[in-house]
Design a protein around this motif. Structure first.
Motif, mmCIF file in Angstrom:
data_model
loop_
_atom_site.group_PDB
_atom_site.id
_atom_site.type_symbol
_atom_site.label_atom_id
_atom_site.label_comp_id
_atom_site.label_asym_id
_atom_site.label_seq_id
_atom_site.Cartn_x
_atom_site.Cartn_y
_atom_site.Cartn_z
ATOM 1 N N THR B 37 0.856 -1.174 0.000
ATOM 2 C CA THR B 37 0.000 0.000 0.000
ATOM 3 C C THR B 37 0.898 1.232 0.000
ATOM 4 N N THR B 104 -6.503 4.704 6.033
ATOM 5 C CA THR B 104 -5.966 3.579 5.277
ATOM 6 C C THR B 104 -6.112 3.863 3.797
ATOM 7 N N THR B 106 -5.868 2.078 0.022
ATOM 8 C CA THR B 106 -5.845 0.779 -0.628
ATOM 9 C C THR B 106 -5.764 0.960 -2.140
#
Ligand SMILES: [Mn+2]
Ligand SMILES: [Mn+2]
Ligand SMILES: [Zn+2]
Ligand SMILES: [Zn+2]
Lengths: 145, 145
Positions: B37, B104, B106
DNA sequence: ATCATAAATGCAACAGGGTTGCAAATATTA
DNA sequence: TAATATTTGCAACCCTGTTGCATTTATGAT
């Protein structure tokens, strides 16, 4: 029955979003509505200060509330300076080109949400708030230098 | 004749880019190659420091040289923190989903450059360096809170 | 290997965007 | 009007990212 244009005006926008009609909010909204390119907080402060100073914290908080209510879109840049534009009916989601030298940001013709959806195939369990397409490079002027 | 995979390894990448083979550059490249990532500078520093400290200025300068040479891509976020990922053959341009709560990021399946080109119709006099498609919202976990 | 030169690194100090806590001012409601 | 909730200003702060300069390390010729 109001026209679509009327519904995008400052006081209607605030009413529809359920935000109180303070003079600060209306001043910022007025600037954003009349901008032809996404503005940074510095841009907004500069315009405000020509008339009457406003504290930068207030600007950040107002933009934050506008963003939460979906009134404006936030567009990040390579230089860590966010820019803001209206997210009303007359300004559907669209890509931007951004010059990494003069930092000019220009709006491009809109694409439909379904086009974006089909093309990017986001995971179904992800709740999309905002799709940002940013094209960074050199504008015509900066290519010559 | 080298395999494609070999050409993406750290020392080959540096050689192809015309950058000298310092241990610092190889350490950072190693981290980026093995990441699944995009990483922020803080992420990279944290990984580096587990083994041996590296000055953050050095990290910024190395990433900056990698970016200039097209070895890595820089991905801005709504929170003003840039992230970085390899830009080698095995990692073509693709959109990202980014959770505005847990932050996060992705990677999504790649789209072809011609698809992007057709869809966004950038002006012909603009020299494109980088196309970034960023989808911000809430990941499955953060929707529950 | 030795030296001269150029490039890379570390350190400190800084710049700028953005945030937080709290007090003062303003708007809303009863 | 008075009580309450919201908004605003101010100061201080956090964090990402940058700049100047001294020191170290790599490079290349002799
Ligand atoms: Mn726009
Ligand atoms: Mn990716
Ligand atoms: Zn330009
Ligand atoms: Zn999340």
């Amino acid at each position: 029955m109001k026209t679509a244009r009327e519904q995008c005006e400052a006081s209607n926008t605030l009413k529809n979003a359920g935000l109180s009609q303070t003079s600060h909010r209306k001043r910022i909204l007025h600037i954003l509505i009349h901008a032809d390119t996404p503005l940074s907080v510095s841009d907004i402060l500069r315009q405000l200060d020509q008339e009457r100073k406003m504290n930068k914290v207030t600007v950040y908080r107002i933009l934050s509330s506008f963003k939460s209510e979906g009134i404006i879109r936030e567009i990040p840049t390579d230089h860590g300076v966010n820019r803001y534009e209206m997210a009303c009916q007359h300004n559907p989601v669209h890509p931007h080109v951004y010059c990494r030298i003069c930092r000019t940001m220009t709006c491009m013709p809109p694409i439909t949400l379904s086009q974006v959806w089909d093309l990017f195939a986001a995971p179904s369990d992800f709740r999309i708030d905002n799709i940002n397409v940013s094209i960074t490079g050199l504008c015509r002027t900066c290519q010559r230098k």
